[in-house]
Write an enzyme that holds these catalytic residues in place. Structure first.
Site, PDB file in Angstrom:
ATOM      1  N   HIS A 158      28.442  69.786  -0.603  1.00  0.00           N
ATOM      2  CA  HIS A 158      29.851  70.131  -0.393  1.00  0.00           C
ATOM      3  C   HIS A 158      30.693  68.916  -0.030  1.00  0.00           C
ATOM      4  O   HIS A 158      31.917  68.978  -0.086  1.00  0.00           O
ATOM      5  CB  HIS A 158      29.964  71.191   0.705  1.00  0.00           C
ATOM      6  CG  HIS A 158      29.453  72.531   0.267  1.00  0.00           C
ATOM      7  ND1 HIS A 158      30.283  73.556  -0.127  1.00  0.00           N
ATOM      8  CD2 HIS A 158      28.191  72.995   0.122  1.00  0.00           C
ATOM      9  CE1 HIS A 158      29.545  74.599  -0.484  1.00  0.00           C
ATOM     10  NE2 HIS A 158      28.274  74.296  -0.337  1.00  0.00           N
ATOM     11  N   ASP A 373      37.313  63.469   1.282  1.00  0.00           N
ATOM     12  CA  ASP A 373      36.978  64.888   1.391  1.00  0.00           C
ATOM     13  C   ASP A 373      36.261  65.325   0.121  1.00  0.00           C
ATOM     14  O   ASP A 373      36.696  64.957  -0.979  1.00  0.00           O
ATOM     15  CB  ASP A 373      38.276  65.706   1.535  1.00  0.00           C
ATOM     16  CG  ASP A 373      38.110  66.901   2.452  1.00  0.00           C
ATOM     17  OD1 ASP A 373      37.011  67.471   2.494  1.00  0.00           O
ATOM     18  OD2 ASP A 373      39.096  67.270   3.116  1.00  0.00           O
TER      19      ASP A 373
HETATM   20  C1  GDG Z   1      33.486  71.295   3.501  1.00  0.00           C
HETATM   21  C2  GDG Z   1      33.920  69.980   2.825  1.00  0.00           C
HETATM   22  C3  GDG Z   1      34.858  71.298   0.922  1.00  0.00           C
HETATM   23  C4  GDG Z   1      40.940  75.689   8.939  1.00  0.00           C
HETATM   24  N1  GDG Z   1      41.648  75.968  10.039  1.00  0.00           N
HETATM   25  C5  GDG Z   1      41.763  77.300  10.104  1.00  0.00           C
HETATM   26  C6  GDG Z   1      41.105  77.858   9.005  1.00  0.00           C
HETATM   27  N2  GDG Z   1      40.605  76.850   8.314  1.00  0.00           N
HETATM   28  C7  GDG Z   1      39.866  77.006   7.049  1.00  0.00           C
HETATM   29  C8  GDG Z   1      40.728  76.608   5.872  1.00  0.00           C
HETATM   30  C9  GDG Z   1      39.688  76.312   4.813  1.00  0.00           C
HETATM   31  C10 GDG Z   1      38.497  75.828   5.642  1.00  0.00           C
HETATM   32  O1  GDG Z   1      38.740  76.179   6.998  1.00  0.00           O
HETATM   33  C11 GDG Z   1      38.351  74.318   5.592  1.00  0.00           C
HETATM   34  O2  GDG Z   1      37.857  73.983   4.336  1.00  0.00           O
HETATM   35  P1  GDG Z   1      37.950  72.501   3.782  1.00  0.00           P
HETATM   36  O3  GDG Z   1      37.541  72.531   2.375  1.00  0.00           O
HETATM   37  O4  GDG Z   1      39.349  72.020   3.943  1.00  0.00           O
HETATM   38  O5  GDG Z   1      37.039  71.600   4.708  1.00  0.00           O
HETATM   39  P2  GDG Z   1      35.552  71.578   5.409  1.00  0.00           P
HETATM   40  O6  GDG Z   1      35.456  72.547   6.504  1.00  0.00           O
HETATM   41  O7  GDG Z   1      35.368  70.152   5.809  1.00  0.00           O
HETATM   42  O8  GDG Z   1      34.506  71.966   4.243  1.00  0.00           O
HETATM   43  C12 GDG Z   1      35.138  70.200   1.952  1.00  0.00           C
HETATM   44  C13 GDG Z   1      34.278  72.544   1.591  1.00  0.00           C
HETATM   45  O9  GDG Z   1      33.152  72.213   2.420  1.00  0.00           O
HETATM   46  C14 GDG Z   1      33.830  73.578   0.567  1.00  0.00           C
HETATM   47  O10 GDG Z   1      32.886  73.044  -0.332  1.00  0.00           O
HETATM   48  O11 GDG Z   1      36.055  71.635   0.278  1.00  0.00           O
HETATM   49  O12 GDG Z   1      35.492  69.006   1.286  1.00  0.00           O
HETATM   50  O13 GDG Z   1      34.187  68.976   3.807  1.00  0.00           O
HETATM   51  O14 GDG Z   1      39.314  77.457   4.129  1.00  0.00           O
HETATM   52  O15 GDG Z   1      41.597  77.652   5.549  1.00  0.00           O
HETATM   53  N3  GDG Z   1      41.031  79.184   8.751  1.00  0.00           N
HETATM   54  C15 GDG Z   1      41.665  80.012   9.652  1.00  0.00           C
HETATM   55  N4  GDG Z   1      42.310  79.536  10.747  1.00  0.00           N
HETATM   56  C16 GDG Z   1      42.391  78.203  11.011  1.00  0.00           C
HETATM   57  O16 GDG Z   1      42.994  77.797  12.016  1.00  0.00           O
HETATM   58  N5  GDG Z   1      41.645  81.346   9.444  1.00  0.00           N
END
Ligand code: GDG
Length: 464
Positions: A158, A373
């Site tokens: 990921h 990322d």
């Molecule tokens: C890893 C990889 C890759 C965040 N704050 C709140 C909240 N979130 C949710 C977002 C989003 C998720 O968390 C974060 O996803 P990301 O993709 O931005 O980042 P990582 O957690 O680092 O994930 C990344 C991912 O895996 C999938 O393969 O894209 O690159 O690092 O969904 O919405 N959700 C809620 N409240 C918050 O305050 N409900």
């Protein structure tokens, strides 16, 4: 067709009524498990202190069994907080300066992977397909192969795969590189990651594309460490339609109403991230300050809302970052704020999913500026949440995997605060026609490449 066995560090368990947790990956993988029947195996999230973990616990839900193992405190410290999050995470995000390598933690990482293999082994049937997720579990296939497992085993990373010079700075990088060759299919988020990975094999002199490989930038037949296997790109998506619906129905949530009442005519810029140094939050606040200085007419007329729930608070770098973000937000508010205007609103808590969707929709600009990322789902959620008639603009770091797909975003280099400030200004002053045109292209892409498609494409390729 056999069952599907999914292995990940944490397992998104359904609630007492059997409802699965909202949010992309969990929903898509559950759908695949429900279809084929199978097991989701992983860590329970619990530590049993100094004791040895007891037997696995199993919970049934329809055609899916959730099998969980506890970890000892030592396992948790060494495998999870130690090697996975203080060595692999920083190095794969090109932060050699933050990597804290210790032999003890490396041993813990491999020990827990062996324990996962031992505990998974008795549950496997010969025609099961196994799908392992993410950097915590890279050595798992090699451990299963050592125990005689011949099943198809796939892996999906990921996070980004680093360039060779960065990877090679990590002691035991060779064990990590070799570990991946025990899989049948290694999935990456972007072509760039795949290319970095193949370059590492070649530089190491341990293999590369096979003689009959089709030389595609998105997939490769490889031969390395004496094994033939494949690697390919599968950009993860979101539940685009559902998220768009959630956002459209969010107007009446209290958070959105409060936000709107407090904003008046001001434009909202939104940032949403787990509090993590890869997400570039301090750099973003600096760029926002720069924007307010370079475009003084915007002062008093725009607010940056940064939502950043804490994560991995047991890792020292994350605690330091929390203080740094608080202090930077305080600095901007102290130097530029006015009695009736707070330039930066920083929320160090998680907000509900529907409120989040609504806040994205309220925001004129989605400011998504990670330093590096794998993909970044926030960028995709921001786009999906927009009002088609009056969409906001996504300002996106060129170092997010999502930048390879979201061509309608205004791209920026998060290390260059002047350029990021210009990108914010460009987004705020964009005509409605241009906003709609950019948004439509991205939305069509996200509808066609949602998380269900990602899951289906990966499993099809693994089965092939
Ligand atoms: C890893 C990889 C890759 C965040 N704050 C709140 C909240 N979130 C949710 C977002 C989003 C998720 O968390 C974060 O996803 P990301 O993709 O931005 O980042 P990582 O957690 O680092 O994930 C990344 C991912 O895996 C999938 O393969 O894209 O690159 O690092 O969904 O919405 N959700 C809620 N409240 C918050 O305050 N409900």
């Amino acid at each position: 067709m056999g069952r599907l066995i999914v292995v990940s560090n944490r397992v998104p368990l359904p609630d007492k009524r059997g409802n699965i947790p909202a949010g992309g990956l969990a929903v898509a993988v559950h759908a695949a498990l429900q279809d084929k029947g199978g097991i989701w195996f992983g860590w329970s999230g619990k530590s049993v202190g100094a004791n040895e973990p007891g037997p696995v616990s199993t919970r049934e839900n329809g055609k899916i069994s959730y099998v969980l193992t506890d970890l000892s405190k030592k396992d948790m410290d060494e495998y999870y907080s130690g090697f996975a999050n203080r060595v692999l995470w920083p190095i794969f995000h090109c932060r050699l300066d933050l990597a804290e390598y210790a032999r003890r933690e490396k041993d813990g990482y491999f020990r827990v992977n062996r324990m996962f293999a031992d505990r998974l082994l008795p549950l496997l049937e010969p025609d099961d397909t196994i799908w392992v997720h993410d950097y915590h579990l890279i050595p798992l296939a090699e451990e299963l192969r050592r125990r005689g497992v011949k099943n198809k085993i796939g892996f999906f990373l990921h996070i980004p795969w680093p360039p060779a010079d960065i990877l090679f700075a990590m002691p035991i990088y060779d064990q990590i590189l070799r570990g991946l060759s025990a899989y049948d299919l290694v999935g990456f988020q972007t072509d760039h990651d795949l290319d970095n990975y193949i370059s590492c094999l070649i530089r190491e002199g341990e293999g590369g594309r096979a003689a009959d490989d089709a030389a595609s930038p998105s997939s490769a037949s490889l031969t390395a460490y004496g094994r033939d296997f494949r690697a390919a790109t599968f950009a993860i998506g979101i539940e685009t339609e559902d998220f768009a619906r959630l956002a459209a129905n969010s107007r009446r949530t209290q958070t959105v109403r409060d936000m709107r009442a407090s904003m008046g005519d001001r434009a909202l810029i939104i940032g949403v991230d787990r509090l993590d140094y890869s997400k570039g939050i301090p750099e973003r606040i600096n760029a926002f300050e720069r924007f307010l200085q370079d475009y003084p007419d915007r002062q008093g007329k725009v607010t940056l809302l940064q939502v950043a729930p804490s994560s991995r608070s047991d890792v020292p770098e994350y605690r330091q970052m929390q203080k740094q973000v608080e202090s930077l937000a305080g600095h901007v508010n102290g130097t530029l704020g006015q009695i009736d205007w707070t330039p930066v609103r920083y929320v160090n808590r998680s907000v509900g999913r529907q409120s989040l969707a609504g806040l994205y929709r309220e925001a004129r600009v989605g400011l998504v500026t990670p330093l590096r990322d794998g993909m970044n789902l926030v960028a995709k959620e921001y786009v999906a949440a927009q009002n088609p008639d009056d969409p906001g603009v996504l300002v996106l770091s060129r170092f997010a995997g999502a930048a390879q797909e979201l061509k309608g975003a205004v791209l920026c280099n998060p290390h260059d605060s002047e350029q990021t400030a210009q990108a914010i200004e460009r987004a705020l002053s964009m005509s409605p026609e241009e906003r709609r045109e950019r948004w439509r292209g991205m939305m069509d892409h996200l509808l066609a490449h949602d998380v269900q498609a990602w899951c289906r494409d990966y499993l099809r390729a693994l089965d092939a």
